[in-house]
Enzyme design. Structure first.
Site, short mmCIF file in Angstrom:
data_model
loop_
_atom_site.label_atom_id
_atom_site.label_comp_id
_atom_site.label_asym_id
_atom_site.label_seq_id
_atom_site.Cartn_x
_atom_site.Cartn_y
_atom_site.Cartn_z
N GLU A 173 22.22 44.66 -54.54
CA GLU A 173 20.95 46.13 -54.92
C GLU A 173 19.80 45.87 -53.18
O GLU A 173 18.64 45.78 -53.37
CB GLU A 173 20.20 45.35 -55.90
CG GLU A 173 21.25 45.64 -56.70
CD GLU A 173 20.71 44.71 -58.23
OE1 GLU A 173 20.02 44.09 -58.06
OE2 GLU A 173 21.57 44.12 -58.96
N ASN A 222 26.71 45.57 -52.66
CA ASN A 222 27.10 46.75 -54.28
C ASN A 222 26.00 47.49 -54.38
O ASN A 222 24.94 46.42 -53.95
CB ASN A 222 27.22 44.98 -55.34
CG ASN A 222 27.35 45.62 -56.43
OD1 ASN A 222 27.98 46.05 -56.47
ND2 ASN A 222 26.74 44.28 -57.04
N HIS A 281 25.94 49.47 -65.02
CA HIS A 281 24.89 49.50 -66.62
C HIS A 281 25.07 50.45 -66.84
O HIS A 281 23.41 51.29 -66.90
CB HIS A 281 24.24 47.97 -66.40
CG HIS A 281 24.59 47.42 -65.53
ND1 HIS A 281 25.13 45.95 -65.85
CD2 HIS A 281 24.53 46.42 -64.08
CE1 HIS A 281 26.21 45.36 -64.81
NE2 HIS A 281 25.56 45.41 -64.26
N GLU A 339 30.47 46.08 -61.85
CA GLU A 339 30.12 45.58 -63.41
C GLU A 339 29.46 45.97 -64.62
O GLU A 339 28.68 46.13 -64.98
CB GLU A 339 28.90 45.23 -63.19
CG GLU A 339 28.19 44.01 -61.82
CD GLU A 339 27.05 43.71 -61.16
OE1 GLU A 339 26.31 43.79 -61.75
OE2 GLU A 339 26.81 43.30 -59.80
N ASP A 350 28.44 48.19 -67.94
CA ASP A 350 28.65 47.64 -69.67
C ASP A 350 27.86 48.91 -70.10
O ASP A 350 27.58 49.52 -69.36
CB ASP A 350 28.11 46.39 -69.67
CG ASP A 350 27.00 46.08 -69.24
OD1 ASP A 350 26.00 47.14 -68.83
OD2 ASP A 350 26.58 44.75 -69.25
O1 G3I Z 1 21.02 28.32 -65.97
C1 G3I Z 1 19.57 28.04 -67.00
C2 G3I Z 1 19.95 27.39 -67.53
O2 G3I Z 1 19.31 26.35 -67.47
C3 G3I Z 1 17.94 27.75 -68.13
O3 G3I Z 1 17.22 27.02 -69.27
C4 G3I Z 1 17.55 28.85 -68.58
C5 G3I Z 1 15.97 29.41 -68.85
O4 G3I Z 1 15.71 31.02 -68.17
O5 G3I Z 1 17.80 29.73 -66.72
C6 G3I Z 1 19.50 29.28 -66.91
O6 G3I Z 1 19.35 30.65 -65.83
C7 G3I Z 1 19.59 31.28 -66.26
C8 G3I Z 1 21.25 32.20 -65.15
O7 G3I Z 1 21.00 33.73 -65.90
C9 G3I Z 1 22.17 32.30 -66.40
O8 G3I Z 1 21.66 32.53 -67.73
C10 G3I Z 1 18.72 32.85 -65.21
O9 G3I Z 1 16.68 32.10 -65.38
C11 G3I Z 1 18.49 33.37 -65.53
O10 G3I Z 1 17.87 34.55 -64.11
C12 G3I Z 1 19.94 34.88 -64.98
O11 G3I Z 1 20.04 35.51 -64.97
C13 G3I Z 1 21.28 36.21 -64.64
C14 G3I Z 1 20.35 37.47 -63.30
O12 G3I Z 1 21.82 37.92 -62.75
C15 G3I Z 1 20.08 37.06 -62.16
O13 G3I Z 1 20.60 36.34 -61.82
C16 G3I Z 1 22.47 36.76 -65.24
O14 G3I Z 1 23.17 35.68 -65.97
C17 G3I Z 1 23.02 37.97 -65.40
O15 G3I Z 1 24.07 38.10 -65.73
C18 G3I Z 1 22.74 39.21 -63.51
O16 G3I Z 1 23.88 39.09 -62.70
C19 G3I Z 1 23.01 40.86 -62.56
C20 G3I Z 1 23.86 40.86 -60.87
O17 G3I Z 1 23.84 39.71 -60.41
C21 G3I Z 1 23.85 42.31 -60.25
N1 G3I Z 1 23.12 43.09 -60.95
C22 G3I Z 1 22.64 43.17 -62.22
C23 G3I Z 1 23.71 41.82 -63.28
C24 G3I Z 1 22.08 42.49 -64.24
O18 G3I Z 1 21.23 42.05 -64.18
#
Ligand code: G3I
Length: 380
Positions: A168, A222, A259, A296, A298
């Site tokens: 991104e 990506n 997405h 990715e 969906d």
């Molecule tokens: O694991 C912690 C947990 O311990 C904590 O209690 C909780 C509180 O917010 O957060 C948890 O971590 C979260 C993590 O996902 C696991 O669920 C983070 O806050 C959250 O920011 C993170 O979001 C991820 C996001 O990228 C940011 O990194 C999403 O799961 C993930 O699906 C998303 O994936 C992105 C790709 O990397 C790039 N393209 C878009 C895609 C969707 O947004």
């Protein structure tokens, strides 16, 4: 008074009333068994078409849910740990790397003959505080970037088949206010710490560091939201990668996330027009000698339409369309979804009002989208 429900299935949520307060609580949803919807999983159909098919997953979910493992092993031959390669998790302090989870993913994947796609090495999100809050000169941040990439890619040399080296990095100034636009161009570059402190060559430095650390891994840039080739973002990304290719910078391909929100492509004619445009984009990028992979996919639905036959049919059509573009392209070696089951989707948290974006519902029941993928893989 606020009430939080921690279960996705409301039937299993309960309220705990004590001392005049309503507190939140839930019992864990029982994990439904995964019963394969067909003898032939998508992966063997895809292999017959020369395609790898993959899914994002979270290792913590896998550890707690054997049905998720059953689903992945039956349907895909490539997996993408959704978060665990991101810098905040794998490199939380300047001199500390956390490899336990990704080591475990690699061991598990190899045991089951699954390819691993590494996501991601250079992004402006999911950064550790020591990078985000640091005060850096260009030279210092280059050292941080190169050390991060050579350590992570070097550790998994020969084991991670492809890397989203950069994630991104491009933008459209009409959509993102701080998008950095060079004179004479319409699209621009994301104002990440990498771009603002190091400069536009941060991407090239990252690609060269990754190639040096693993000469055989496929290296990808990506990005999302550039499906339509005439838009500002797509034009910028295209001219940027065209220049990298012309100068011999190591780059094997471009990932397109996809997405999608079904209510933005609701009619069949909108989808057919969209398919033409996406196919044109793939062809332009393939003509540069680059692979394109769908990274990715969906297709989210408005939450109140998750059971609508029309919306589920439209969703099936959208999944099939993306797969057709990949199958018909000159070089689209891999088709990947951001999760296979709604049980663990990122959508409800990140896109309020939307849900059910994957081919299996949260009870592991296959939706029309699954059968559309299967039919498309078997079509002549
Ligand atoms: O694991 C912690 C947990 O311990 C904590 O209690 C909780 C509180 O917010 O957060 C948890 O971590 C979260 C993590 O996902 C696991 O669920 C983070 O806050 C959250 O920011 C993170 O979001 C991820 C996001 O990228 C940011 O990194 C999403 O799961 C993930 O699906 C998303 O994936 C992105 C790709 O990397 C790039 N393209 C878009 C895609 C969707 O947004």
């Amino acid at each position: 008074m606020s009430v939080f429900l921690c279960c996705r299935t409301p039937a299993f949520a309960f309220l705990f009333v004590a001392a005049g307060h309503v507190a939140a609580g839930c019992v864990p949803d029982p994990i439904p068994p995964f019963e394969p919807p067909s003898d032939t999983g998508l992966k063997s159909l895809a292999r017959a078409r020369g395609l790898t098919i993959g899914s994002q997953f979270n290792p913590a979910d896998l550890a707690a849910d054997s049905s998720l493992e059953g689903l992945l092993l039956h349907e895909v031959d490539l997996v993408i740990p959704g978060n665990d390669f991101k810098m905040r998790l794998i490199h939380p302090q300047k001199d500390t790397f956390h490899f336990d989870t990704t080591d475990g993913v690699l061991d598990w994947a190899e045991e089951h003959d699954l390819e691993v796609h590494g996501h991601t090495l250079m992004w402006d999100k999911s950064l550790p505080a020591w990078v985000e809050d640091g005060s850096w000169t260009r030279e210092q941040l280059i050292e941080v970037l190169e050390n991060h990439i050579s350590t992570v890619v070097g550790r998994y040399r020969g084991r991670v088949a492809a890397w989203d080296v950069v994630n991104e990095a491009f933008c459209d100034p009409a959509v993102e206010r701080d998008c950095i636009v060079e004179s004479g161009e319409s699209g621009g570059m994301d104002p990440s710490i990498w771009r603002t402190v190091i400069g536009p060559d941060a991407i090239e430095l990252a690609l060269r560091a990754a190639r040096a650390a693993d000469p055989d891994a496929k290296l990808y840039i990506n990005d999302n939201g550039y499906e339509l080739p005439d838009t500002a973002k797509a034009l910028k990304l295209y001219s940027y990668v065209e220049d990298l290719v012309a100068r011999g910078v190591p780059l094997d391909g471009v990932g397109i996330q996809m997405h999608w929100a079904l209510d933005e492509i609701l009619s069949a004619s909108q989808r057919a027009e969209g398919k033409q445009a996406v196919a044109t984009l793939f062809q332009k990028l393939n003509d540069l000698g680059l692979e394109v992979r769908i990274t990715e996919l969906d297709v989210r639905l408005p939450q109140d339409r998750c059971a609508s036959e029309d919306f589920l049919a439209g969703q099936a059509d959208a999944f099939a369309l993306a797969l057709e573009v990949c199958l018909e392209a000159a070089s689209c070696p891999s088709f990947n979804m951001w999760g296979l089951t709604d049980r663990y989707s990122w959508i409800p948290d990140a896109k309020p009002g939307y849900d059910c974006a994957t081919p299996f519902d949260e009870e592991y029941v296959a939706k029309p989208a699954y059968f559309a993928l299967s039919d498309t893989l078997q079509a002549e």
